[in-house]
Design an enzyme around this catalytic site. Structure first.
Site, mmCIF file in Angstrom:
data_model
loop_
_atom_site.group_PDB
_atom_site.id
_atom_site.type_symbol
_atom_site.label_atom_id
_atom_site.label_comp_id
_atom_site.label_asym_id
_atom_site.label_seq_id
_atom_site.Cartn_x
_atom_site.Cartn_y
_atom_site.Cartn_z
ATOM 1 N N SER A 193 0.938 -1.190 0.039
ATOM 2 C CA SER A 193 -0.061 0.116 -0.017
ATOM 3 C C SER A 193 0.888 1.387 0.071
ATOM 4 O O SER A 193 1.810 1.568 0.742
ATOM 5 C CB SER A 193 -0.881 -0.047 1.111
ATOM 6 O OG SER A 193 -1.625 1.095 1.302
ATOM 7 N N LYS A 223 -0.975 -0.897 -4.562
ATOM 8 C CA LYS A 223 -2.205 -0.041 -3.968
ATOM 9 C C LYS A 223 -1.702 1.440 -3.850
ATOM 10 O O LYS A 223 -1.064 1.659 -2.876
ATOM 11 C CB LYS A 223 -2.847 -0.751 -2.873
ATOM 12 C CG LYS A 223 -3.655 -0.036 -2.104
ATOM 13 C CD LYS A 223 -4.568 -0.705 -1.077
ATOM 14 C CE LYS A 223 -4.910 -0.179 0.206
ATOM 15 N NZ LYS A 223 -5.627 -0.826 1.240
ATOM 16 N N LEU A 224 -2.499 2.146 -4.699
ATOM 17 C CA LEU A 224 -2.317 3.850 -4.554
ATOM 18 C C LEU A 224 -3.355 4.369 -3.598
ATOM 19 O O LEU A 224 -4.620 4.114 -3.875
ATOM 20 C CB LEU A 224 -2.291 4.340 -5.798
ATOM 21 C CG LEU A 224 -1.017 3.892 -6.882
ATOM 22 C CD1 LEU A 224 -1.404 4.868 -8.215
ATOM 23 C CD2 LEU A 224 0.369 4.163 -6.324
ATOM 24 N N LYS A 225 -2.938 5.054 -2.502
ATOM 25 C CA LYS A 225 -3.908 5.765 -1.851
ATOM 26 C C LYS A 225 -4.487 6.876 -2.362
ATOM 27 O O LYS A 225 -3.483 7.614 -3.030
ATOM 28 C CB LYS A 225 -3.619 6.331 -0.461
ATOM 29 C CG LYS A 225 -2.855 4.916 0.438
ATOM 30 C CD LYS A 225 -4.373 4.498 1.052
ATOM 31 C CE LYS A 225 -4.218 3.663 2.117
ATOM 32 N NZ LYS A 225 -5.425 3.048 2.792
ATOM 33 N N ASN A 270 -10.515 5.268 1.243
ATOM 34 C CA ASN A 270 -10.724 5.467 2.524
ATOM 35 C C ASN A 270 -11.825 6.529 2.670
ATOM 36 O O ASN A 270 -11.793 7.430 3.577
ATOM 37 C CB ASN A 270 -9.516 5.852 3.460
ATOM 38 C CG ASN A 270 -8.442 4.928 3.350
ATOM 39 O OD1 ASN A 270 -7.263 4.895 2.996
ATOM 40 N ND2 ASN A 270 -9.134 3.919 4.331
HETATM 41 O O1 NPG Z 1 -0.053 -2.877 4.504
HETATM 42 O O2 NPG Z 1 -0.258 -2.831 6.757
HETATM 43 C C1 NPG Z 1 -0.570 -2.375 5.581
HETATM 44 C C2 NPG Z 1 -1.517 -0.848 5.404
HETATM 45 C C3 NPG Z 1 -2.381 -1.007 4.511
HETATM 46 O O3 NPG Z 1 -3.223 0.842 3.305
HETATM 47 C C4 NPG Z 1 -3.218 -0.045 4.485
HETATM 48 N N1 NPG Z 1 -4.039 0.419 5.191
HETATM 49 O O4 NPG Z 1 -7.007 1.776 4.871
HETATM 50 O O5 NPG Z 1 -6.563 -0.249 4.328
HETATM 51 C C5 NPG Z 1 -6.310 0.888 4.869
HETATM 52 C C6 NPG Z 1 -4.724 1.148 5.547
HETATM 53 C C7 NPG Z 1 -4.861 1.668 6.880
HETATM 54 C C8 NPG Z 1 -3.766 1.838 7.518
HETATM 55 C C9 NPG Z 1 -6.074 1.582 7.698
HETATM 56 C C10 NPG Z 1 -3.768 2.067 8.991
HETATM 57 C C11 NPG Z 1 -6.037 1.993 8.869
HETATM 58 C C12 NPG Z 1 -5.050 2.090 9.477
#
Ligand code: NPG
Length: 369
Positions: free
Chosen positions: A136, A162-164, A191
């Protein structure tokens, strides 16, 4: 199994680089760790995935600790001799707080499986020895910085990117990354940053051949996701909205999601995760395992879950080094874009007690009455 003692710690791990999402930027990963000791002499470990602030979900660290101490543990103590499969039922009278409940169930499961000499993977029904890893990628300060970070992950061997995204950081980063890596499995995660008014904008992602768009709208707007899914070609994948088996069942019935991200903490534990997995398999819905910046303790259990047959897409199950310079267990090291599923009893990792001690910010012992 009868619980004798529970240790609850808060720890804080520095991140290798800031992690920015549409809901905030993290520089470190504070989290709650639980260790249970049983009268049979077993030890079980789990981490609570709740973040410090309620920005991703309503749960947050101090709240999880409070509900664990005030309500959940007393109910478990009162239950007495307990099996992991009985934990969810014992905690059912208390509403919500899936992440806190998952922590207790996972610690009990780890202890029970250690006693029984069974690995998490075998217990859950894993049929793979290793799993494909995705990564991510947070929102970057510039397109150049994003390209540099993605290049690093691609050369590390990650099998899916995966791009935020968020409004203002969507079409351009996606088009640049897709242009540079035309073949790489690519997906985006918003999100909840968009609304029903953004359907036309989200449709512009269709030409980029994305695996999926994850949680574009508010977690409560399941109908909005169904409306969006009917208009765009790219599969829609729910994350935050899926808080239980029932939520998954209903979202599928509404055609609001055609892929599901299973996060054990978000749904109340690994047993509920398996139920959702089975439902998805029955319905031909692919699933993948989400991540919440877990340490090796949570990652170990996630990797075991991701080895179940229905997990046909790479998850956010990256190597320890993606987030941490030093993990609190033996590190998860990726080989050719894959992680090995631990085979030892329980979660199957070695705990680095010295390092945990070093990064502990609070510690509390609770003895069963
Ligand atoms: O690889 O652990 C990982 C992070 C993946 O992007 C990621 N998590 O929205 O899925 C999500 C996000 C996230 C991170 C959500 C931290 C909540 C807390």
């Amino acid at each position: 199994m009868k619980i004798k003692e529970v240790e609850i710690r808060t720890i804080e791990l520095p991140l290798v680089r800031p992690f920015r999402t549409s809901f905030g930027t993290q520089l470190e990963r504070p989290l709650l760790l639980m260790k249970i000791t049983t009268h049979e002499g077993a030890e079980g470990w789990a981490e609570c995935v709740a973040m410090e602030a309620p920005l991703y979900s309503p749960e947050y660290m101090a709240g999880s600790q409070d509900v664990i101490e005030r309500f959940l543990l007393p109910a478990i103590f009162e239950y007495g001799d307990i099996r992991p499969e009985e934990v969810a039922g014992a905690l059912r009278p208390f509403l919500g707080h899936q992440m806190a409940k998952a922590t207790i169930e996972t610690a009990i499961l780890d202890a029970q499986l250690k006693l029984d000499g069974i690995s998490f993977g075998s217990y859950l029904g894993a049929n793979k020895e290793e799993i494909d890893c995705g990564v991510s990628v947070g929102i970057a300060n510039s397109i150049e910085a994003l390209v540099e970070e993605v290049s690093q992950y691609v050369s590390d061997g990650y099998r899916r990117i995966k791009l935020k995204i968020e409004p203002g950081w969507d079409l351009e980063p996606v088009s640049v990354i897709r242009g540079l890596w035309p073949e790489i499995p690519l997906q985006v995660d918003a999100n909840q940053a968009y609304t029903r008014n953004d359907i036309a904008l989200l449709k512009k992602l269709d030409p980029f051949n994305l695996l999926l768009i994850e949680q574009p709208l508010d977690e409560h707007d399941v109908l909005g996701h169904a409306m969006l899914a009917a208009k765009v070609e790219t599969p829609i994948c729910l994350d935050e909205s899926i808080t239980s088996f029932e939520a998954a069942r209903d979202a599928l019935a509404m055609k609001a999601t055609t892929v599901i991200n299973i996060k054990p903490g978000r749904v109340g534990g690994y047993l509920e995760s398996v139920r959702i997995h089975d439902l998805c398999v029955e319905n031909g819905i692919p699933v993948w395992c989400g991540g919440m910046l877990e340490t090796g303790i949570g990652r170990a259990a996630n990797v075991a879950l991701a080895a179940l047959p229905g997990f046909t897409l790479p998850g956010d199950t990256s190597a320890s080094s993606r987030f941490f310079t030093r993990d609190i267990t033996n590190p998860f090291v990726m080989e050719e874009g894959r992680l090995r599923v631990p085979t030892g009893p329980g979660i199957g990792v070695d705990i680095d007690h010295d390092f945990i001690e070093e990064i502990t910010t609070s510690r509390k012992m609770i003895t069963a009455p």
